[in-house]
Enzyme design. Structure first.
Site, PDB file in Angstrom:
ATOM      1  CD  GLU A 113      18.728  -8.684  16.511  1.00 41.03           C
ATOM      2  OE1 GLU A 113      19.027  -8.138  17.586  1.00 41.03           O
ATOM      3  OE2 GLU A 113      19.111  -9.832  16.221  1.00 41.03           O
TER       4      GLU A 113
ATOM      5  CG  HIS B 263      16.193 -12.582  23.043  1.00 38.16           C
ATOM      6  ND1 HIS B 263      16.238 -13.964  23.016  1.00 38.16           N
ATOM      7  CD2 HIS B 263      15.138 -12.236  22.253  1.00 38.16           C
ATOM      8  CE1 HIS B 263      15.263 -14.417  22.242  1.00 38.16           C
ATOM      9  NE2 HIS B 263      14.578 -13.393  21.774  1.00 38.16           N
TER      10      HIS B 263
ATOM     11  CG  ASP C 175       9.291 -14.818  22.549  1.00 39.31           C
ATOM     12  OD1 ASP C 175       8.751 -13.703  22.495  1.00 39.31           O
ATOM     13  OD2 ASP C 175      10.100 -15.230  21.690  1.00 39.31           O
TER      14      ASP C 175
ATOM     15  CG  HIS D 250      12.703 -15.755  18.967  1.00 44.97           C
ATOM     16  ND1 HIS D 250      11.634 -14.901  18.766  1.00 44.97           N
ATOM     17  CD2 HIS D 250      13.213 -16.028  17.741  1.00 44.97           C
ATOM     18  CE1 HIS D 250      11.516 -14.645  17.469  1.00 44.97           C
ATOM     19  NE2 HIS D 250      12.458 -15.314  16.823  1.00 44.97           N
TER      20      HIS D 250
ATOM     21  CG  ASP E 248       7.565 -14.559  19.145  1.00 46.01           C
ATOM     22  OD1 ASP E 248       7.172 -15.258  20.101  1.00 46.01           O
ATOM     23  OD2 ASP E 248       8.648 -13.947  19.150  1.00 46.01           O
TER      24      ASP E 248
ATOM     25  CE1 TYR F 130       8.851  -8.428  17.886  1.00 44.12           C
ATOM     26  CE2 TYR F 130       9.014 -10.808  17.741  1.00 44.12           C
ATOM     27  CZ  TYR F 130       9.339  -9.626  18.370  1.00 44.12           C
ATOM     28  OH  TYR F 130      10.130  -9.643  19.485  1.00 44.12           O
TER      29      TYR F 130
END
Ligand SMILES: [Zn+2]
Length: 343
Positions: free
Chosen positions: A118, A160, A196, A198, A285, A324
């Site tokens: 992505e 990440h 976060d 994720h 997020d 986001y």
């Protein structure tokens, strides 16, 4: 609380993100920081300064030099090879293939150094990534010099990114570089707390075999969301690092009561360990209306989370990660900072 921020983040703005089989405007976009800056101003966080030039030494010492060279030169190589668009990985080493042979062709190299398609690289990505980590470094120096906290308003985010792979909108792991700089400046026990939505796979990977940096991450369960192949509760560290990695994967629909219980558990582990400084990977997020996440946190919950983190009374650097739901990213981010200051 001083805020470190560089306008150069704008140099990274891919035209496309591969999402649901379509190219869409990337969720990770420059306007995210505009909302945060506006909210900071409105809430009287007026001490916003540009970082000094990036210090490459701690970055090249922590991360793979070949990877950094790749990030620096990828765009020119891509264009020289006649590629028409932005850099997107199409071929990655998968089960049964070689994981340790780096192709010469740029298309192959991109696949070697990328873990998620992505995320596009553009002409300005390298400079933007350097400006992002420069803010984290400036925040670290500010706190190492005696401030109780600082906010690195990083973009692109970092958690990440591993020592040699980008993806998930991240290129250089700002939080990991910050933690390592605290070690280099004399702290013996550094904790990284990743809130976060994720999993902070990159940070986990970088410190997985080390006992001097404790990592704790609250995140969506990997069987249900990105990064899918890492982030389970039974990943506890390896070798010397065993017992210094804590994952709190949670399922779709998780609300604040469960999430905050995980936060309290992570905080208890960090405190019991005797961490001297704290780096927070600050993503917002986990918010209920985030377009790519599935937790149910309300805006006020972020204030409370900040308060709980603040009660640790540790010197703290916040590094901006994800979030986001752009119109609420500012409110939720500043809520964490205000809760922290309030404690
Ligand atoms: Zn995230």
């Amino acid at each position: 609380m001083r805020v470190f921020y560089s306008e150069d983040h704008r140099l990274h703005f891919p035209q496309a993100e591969l999402s649901g089989g379509q190219f869409v405007t990337p969720f990770e976009r420059p306007s995210r920081l505009e909302y945060i800056l506006n909210r900071l101003r409105k809430r009287q966080f007026l001490d916003v300064v540009a970082p000094e030039a990036v210090d490459m030494a701690p970055i090249t010492a922590l991360l793979d030099p070949g990877y950094l060279t790749f990030l620096e030169t990828a765009w020119d190589e891509w264009k020289a090879a006649g590629m028409g668009g932005e850099i997107i990985a199409a071929n990655v080493p998968a089960r049964g293939m070689h994981m340790d042979r780096i192709p010469e062709n740029i298309d192959g190299k991109v696949g070697y150094y990328c873990h998620a398609s992505e995320t596009a690289i553009t002409q300005g990505t390298w400079k933007a990534a350097l400006s992002s980590v420069a803010s984290a470094q400036a925040a670290q120096r500010h706190v190492a010099a005696g401030a109780n906290a600082a906010f690195a308003l990083c973009r692109p985010p970092g958690h990440h990114a591993t020592a040699d792979q980008y993806g998930g909108f991240c290129f250089i792991n700002n939080a990991a570089v910050t933690a390592q700089m605290f070690r280099d400046s004399g702290a013996e026990r550094v904790a990284v707390l990743d809130i976060d939505f994720h999993h902070g796979n990159g940070t986990q990977d970088i410190f997985y075999e080390r006992a001097d940096v404790l990592f704790a991450s609250l995140h969506g369960a990997p069987q249900q969301t990105y990064p899918y192949f890492i982030g389970y509760a039974d990943e506890k560290g390896r070798g010397e690092g065993e017992g210094y990695n804590f994952n709190y994967p949670m399922l779709s629909g998780t609300g604040y009561s469960q999430w905050s219980a995980a936060l309290d558990d992570a905080i208890a582990k960090i405190s019991a360990w005797g961490a001297e400084v704290l780096v927070v990977s600050l993503g917002v997020d986990a918010y209920k209306d985030d377009p790519i996440s599935f937790f149910q946190l309300e805006s006020d919950d972020f204030t409370d989370a900040g308060r709980r983190i603040g009660r640790m009374k540790l010197p703290t650097v916040f590094c901006m990660e994800g979030g986001y739901a752009v119109e609420m990213v500012g409110v939720n981010t500043v809520n964490v900072l205000e809760g922290f200051a309030d404690a």
